[in-house]
Write an enzyme that holds these catalytic residues in place. Structure first.
Site, PDB file in Angstrom:
ATOM      1  N   LYS A  11       0.821  -1.216   0.000  1.00  0.00           N
ATOM      2  CA  LYS A  11       0.000   0.000   0.000  1.00  0.00           C
ATOM      3  C   LYS A  11       0.860   1.273   0.000  1.00  0.00           C
ATOM      4  O   LYS A  11       2.070   1.216   0.260  1.00  0.00           O
ATOM      5  CB  LYS A  11      -0.940  -0.047   1.203  1.00  0.00           C
ATOM      6  CG  LYS A  11      -1.961  -1.192   1.125  1.00  0.00           C
ATOM      7  CD  LYS A  11      -2.950  -1.108   2.282  1.00  0.00           C
ATOM      8  CE  LYS A  11      -4.003  -2.203   2.195  1.00  0.00           C
ATOM      9  NZ  LYS A  11      -5.012  -2.067   3.283  1.00  0.00           N
ATOM     10  N   TYR A  51     -12.512  -1.504  -3.512  1.00  0.00           N
ATOM     11  CA  TYR A  51     -13.031  -1.686  -2.157  1.00  0.00           C
ATOM     12  C   TYR A  51     -14.555  -1.532  -2.102  1.00  0.00           C
ATOM     13  O   TYR A  51     -15.098  -1.231  -1.040  1.00  0.00           O
ATOM     14  CB  TYR A  51     -12.354  -0.696  -1.197  1.00  0.00           C
ATOM     15  CG  TYR A  51     -10.959  -1.121  -0.778  1.00  0.00           C
ATOM     16  CD1 TYR A  51     -10.749  -2.252   0.023  1.00  0.00           C
ATOM     17  CD2 TYR A  51      -9.841  -0.398  -1.165  1.00  0.00           C
ATOM     18  CE1 TYR A  51      -9.487  -2.644   0.410  1.00  0.00           C
ATOM     19  CE2 TYR A  51      -8.550  -0.778  -0.775  1.00  0.00           C
ATOM     20  CZ  TYR A  51      -8.397  -1.910   0.020  1.00  0.00           C
ATOM     21  OH  TYR A  51      -7.134  -2.302   0.412  1.00  0.00           O
ATOM     22  N   PHE A  59     -15.383   4.251   7.077  1.00  0.00           N
ATOM     23  CA  PHE A  59     -14.023   4.611   6.671  1.00  0.00           C
ATOM     24  C   PHE A  59     -13.803   4.575   5.162  1.00  0.00           C
ATOM     25  O   PHE A  59     -12.701   4.808   4.681  1.00  0.00           O
ATOM     26  CB  PHE A  59     -12.991   3.710   7.374  1.00  0.00           C
ATOM     27  CG  PHE A  59     -13.183   2.225   7.128  1.00  0.00           C
ATOM     28  CD1 PHE A  59     -12.737   1.629   5.956  1.00  0.00           C
ATOM     29  CD2 PHE A  59     -13.797   1.427   8.086  1.00  0.00           C
ATOM     30  CE1 PHE A  59     -12.909   0.267   5.734  1.00  0.00           C
ATOM     31  CE2 PHE A  59     -13.965   0.057   7.870  1.00  0.00           C
ATOM     32  CZ  PHE A  59     -13.525  -0.522   6.686  1.00  0.00           C
ATOM     33  N   ARG A  87      -2.473 -14.433   4.868  1.00  0.00           N
ATOM     34  CA  ARG A  87      -3.141 -13.653   5.925  1.00  0.00           C
ATOM     35  C   ARG A  87      -2.368 -13.785   7.237  1.00  0.00           C
ATOM     36  O   ARG A  87      -2.268 -12.836   8.011  1.00  0.00           O
ATOM     37  CB  ARG A  87      -4.591 -14.119   6.106  1.00  0.00           C
ATOM     38  CG  ARG A  87      -5.514 -13.867   4.914  1.00  0.00           C
ATOM     39  CD  ARG A  87      -5.909 -12.434   4.712  1.00  0.00           C
ATOM     40  NE  ARG A  87      -6.663 -11.875   5.807  1.00  0.00           N
ATOM     41  CZ  ARG A  87      -7.396 -10.758   5.719  1.00  0.00           C
ATOM     42  NH1 ARG A  87      -7.477 -10.096   4.563  1.00  0.00           N
ATOM     43  NH2 ARG A  87      -8.028 -10.292   6.755  1.00  0.00           N
ATOM     44  N   THR A  93      -5.644  -6.696  10.737  1.00  0.00           N
ATOM     45  CA  THR A  93      -5.912  -5.422  10.052  1.00  0.00           C
ATOM     46  C   THR A  93      -5.336  -4.244  10.832  1.00  0.00           C
ATOM     47  O   THR A  93      -4.700  -3.358  10.255  1.00  0.00           O
ATOM     48  CB  THR A  93      -7.442  -5.235   9.897  1.00  0.00           C
ATOM     49  OG1 THR A  93      -7.983  -6.381   9.260  1.00  0.00           O
ATOM     50  CG2 THR A  93      -7.757  -3.981   9.093  1.00  0.00           C
ATOM     51  N   ARG A 104       2.434  -6.435   8.999  1.00  0.00           N
ATOM     52  CA  ARG A 104       1.748  -5.245   9.515  1.00  0.00           C
ATOM     53  C   ARG A 104       2.327  -4.796  10.857  1.00  0.00           C
ATOM     54  O   ARG A 104       2.426  -3.602  11.127  1.00  0.00           O
ATOM     55  CB  ARG A 104       0.247  -5.503   9.594  1.00  0.00           C
ATOM     56  CG  ARG A 104      -0.425  -5.385   8.215  1.00  0.00           C
ATOM     57  CD  ARG A 104      -1.848  -5.884   8.229  1.00  0.00           C
ATOM     58  NE  ARG A 104      -2.565  -5.532   7.001  1.00  0.00           N
ATOM     59  CZ  ARG A 104      -3.750  -6.035   6.680  1.00  0.00           C
ATOM     60  NH1 ARG A 104      -4.348  -6.916   7.479  1.00  0.00           N
ATOM     61  NH2 ARG A 104      -4.354  -5.663   5.560  1.00  0.00           N
ATOM     62  N   ASN A 114      -2.093   0.400   6.590  1.00  0.00           N
ATOM     63  CA  ASN A 114      -1.575  -0.825   7.212  1.00  0.00           C
ATOM     64  C   ASN A 114      -0.681  -1.651   6.284  1.00  0.00           C
ATOM     65  O   ASN A 114      -0.623  -2.865   6.387  1.00  0.00           O
ATOM     66  CB  ASN A 114      -2.724  -1.652   7.807  1.00  0.00           C
ATOM     67  CG  ASN A 114      -3.735  -2.082   6.763  1.00  0.00           C
ATOM     68  OD1 ASN A 114      -3.582  -1.778   5.590  1.00  0.00           O
ATOM     69  ND2 ASN A 114      -4.752  -2.815   7.181  1.00  0.00           N
ATOM     70  N   HIS A 117      -2.132  -5.407   1.589  1.00  0.00           N
ATOM     71  CA  HIS A 117      -3.424  -6.085   1.423  1.00  0.00           C
ATOM     72  C   HIS A 117      -3.179  -7.582   1.256  1.00  0.00           C
ATOM     73  O   HIS A 117      -2.168  -7.995   0.688  1.00  0.00           O
ATOM     74  CB  HIS A 117      -4.117  -5.543   0.163  1.00  0.00           C
ATOM     75  CG  HIS A 117      -5.335  -6.322  -0.241  1.00  0.00           C
ATOM     76  ND1 HIS A 117      -6.565  -6.096   0.331  1.00  0.00           N
ATOM     77  CD2 HIS A 117      -5.506  -7.334  -1.137  1.00  0.00           C
ATOM     78  CE1 HIS A 117      -7.446  -6.944  -0.203  1.00  0.00           C
ATOM     79  NE2 HIS A 117      -6.835  -7.693  -1.094  1.00  0.00           N
ATOM     80  N   GLU A 128      -9.558 -10.128  -7.504  1.00  0.00           N
ATOM     81  CA  GLU A 128      -8.635  -9.011  -7.270  1.00  0.00           C
ATOM     82  C   GLU A 128      -7.409  -9.106  -8.175  1.00  0.00           C
ATOM     83  O   GLU A 128      -6.910  -8.086  -8.664  1.00  0.00           O
ATOM     84  CB  GLU A 128      -8.232  -9.003  -5.791  1.00  0.00           C
ATOM     85  CG  GLU A 128      -9.402  -8.650  -4.889  1.00  0.00           C
ATOM     86  CD  GLU A 128      -9.148  -8.851  -3.402  1.00  0.00           C
ATOM     87  OE1 GLU A 128     -10.061  -8.562  -2.614  1.00  0.00           O
ATOM     88  OE2 GLU A 128      -8.043  -9.305  -3.018  1.00  0.00           O
TER      89      GLU A 128
HETATM   90  P1  IDP Z   1      -8.130  -6.496   5.713  1.00  0.00           P
HETATM   91  O1  IDP Z   1      -7.309  -5.620   4.786  1.00  0.00           O
HETATM   92  O2  IDP Z   1      -7.332  -6.950   6.905  1.00  0.00           O
HETATM   93  O3  IDP Z   1      -8.815  -7.635   4.994  1.00  0.00           O
HETATM   94  P2  IDP Z   1     -10.722  -5.166   5.762  1.00  0.00           P
HETATM   95  O4  IDP Z   1     -11.676  -5.234   6.904  1.00  0.00           O
HETATM   96  O5  IDP Z   1     -11.041  -5.943   4.526  1.00  0.00           O
HETATM   97  O6  IDP Z   1      -9.266  -5.563   6.328  1.00  0.00           O
HETATM   98  O7  IDP Z   1     -10.564  -3.635   5.406  1.00  0.00           O
HETATM   99  C1  IDP Z   1      -9.950  -3.230   4.205  1.00  0.00           C
HETATM  100  C2  IDP Z   1      -8.997  -2.091   4.508  1.00  0.00           C
HETATM  101  O8  IDP Z   1      -9.755  -0.972   4.980  1.00  0.00           O
HETATM  102  C3  IDP Z   1      -7.994  -2.352   5.626  1.00  0.00           C
HETATM  103  O9  IDP Z   1      -6.859  -3.094   5.219  1.00  0.00           O
HETATM  104  C4  IDP Z   1      -7.640  -0.950   6.070  1.00  0.00           C
HETATM  105  O10 IDP Z   1      -6.729  -0.326   5.158  1.00  0.00           O
HETATM  106  C5  IDP Z   1      -9.007  -0.263   5.964  1.00  0.00           C
HETATM  107  N1  IDP Z   1      -9.749  -0.319   7.238  1.00  0.00           N
HETATM  108  C6  IDP Z   1     -10.351  -1.406   7.800  1.00  0.00           C
HETATM  109  N2  IDP Z   1     -10.941  -1.101   8.971  1.00  0.00           N
HETATM  110  C7  IDP Z   1     -10.709   0.222   9.165  1.00  0.00           C
HETATM  111  C8  IDP Z   1     -11.068   1.151  10.210  1.00  0.00           C
HETATM  112  O11 IDP Z   1     -11.723   0.806  11.203  1.00  0.00           O
HETATM  113  N3  IDP Z   1     -10.645   2.439  10.048  1.00  0.00           N
HETATM  114  C9  IDP Z   1      -9.914   2.861   8.956  1.00  0.00           C
HETATM  115  N4  IDP Z   1      -9.563   2.024   7.962  1.00  0.00           N
HETATM  116  C10 IDP Z   1      -9.941   0.726   8.059  1.00  0.00           C
HETATM  117 MG    MG Z   2     -10.268  -7.579   3.527  1.00  0.00          MG
END
Ligand code: IDP
Ligand code: MG
Length: 139
Positions: A11, A51, A59, A87, A93, A104, A114, A117, A128
């Protein structure tokens, strides 16, 4: 049955911070083979498409702005049990909850920025991966 491919993007925070080399080293040392890779940049609109599943989340707008704020490095990776193992390698996350030694934990700035992905299923890995790469770009 798990397939053997997953999709990842390094990212903008990690690319900008000069951490992409270290992250790719961790990925290869964990036994993943790079099938496709490039450096590119998403428009906010294209980030929104990627997304779309999160479009109702609070968010979402910030996430699209962040994901289009600088270059990213999307990759398709291959390894036995790729989705689940990847993962595990990237960690939770929110880096505050990520295990020691995960990508991460080492490189993420925040729950949003973070670092990386990782697809959450074989089906999404295929969707994807084809969002960024044509079949003919994969080796
Ligand atoms: P993941 O990337 O671990 O699968 P997801 O829930 O799919 O997590 O969320 C996608 C992306 O959205 C995250 O990697 C992060 O960049 C962002 N994100 C997720 N939850 C939050 C939040 O609570 N606040 C701000 N950004 C978030
Ligand atoms: Mg995800």
């Amino acid at each position: 049955m798990p397939t053997n491919k997953t999709f990842t993007m390094i990212k903008p925070d990690a690319v900008q911070g000069g951490n992409s080399g270290a992250i790719i080293k961790m990925i290869e040392e964990a036994g993943f083979r790079i099938v496709a890779a490039k450096k590119t940049k998403l428009s906010a609109e294209r980030a929104g498409e990627f997304y779309a599943v999160h479009s109702e989340r609070p968010f979402y707008t910030d996430l699209c702005a962040y994901m289009s704020s600088g270059p990213i490095i999307p990759m398709i990776l291959e390894k036995e049990n790729a989705v689940a193992d990847f993962r595990k390698l990237i960690g939770a996350t929110n880096p505050a909850n990520a295990e020691e030694g995960t990508i991460r934990k080492l490189y993420a700035q925040s729950v949003e920025a973070n670092a990386i992905h990782g697809s959450d299923s074989d089906e999404n890995a295929a969707i994807e991966g084809s969002f960024f790469f044509a079949h003919t770009e994969q080796f």
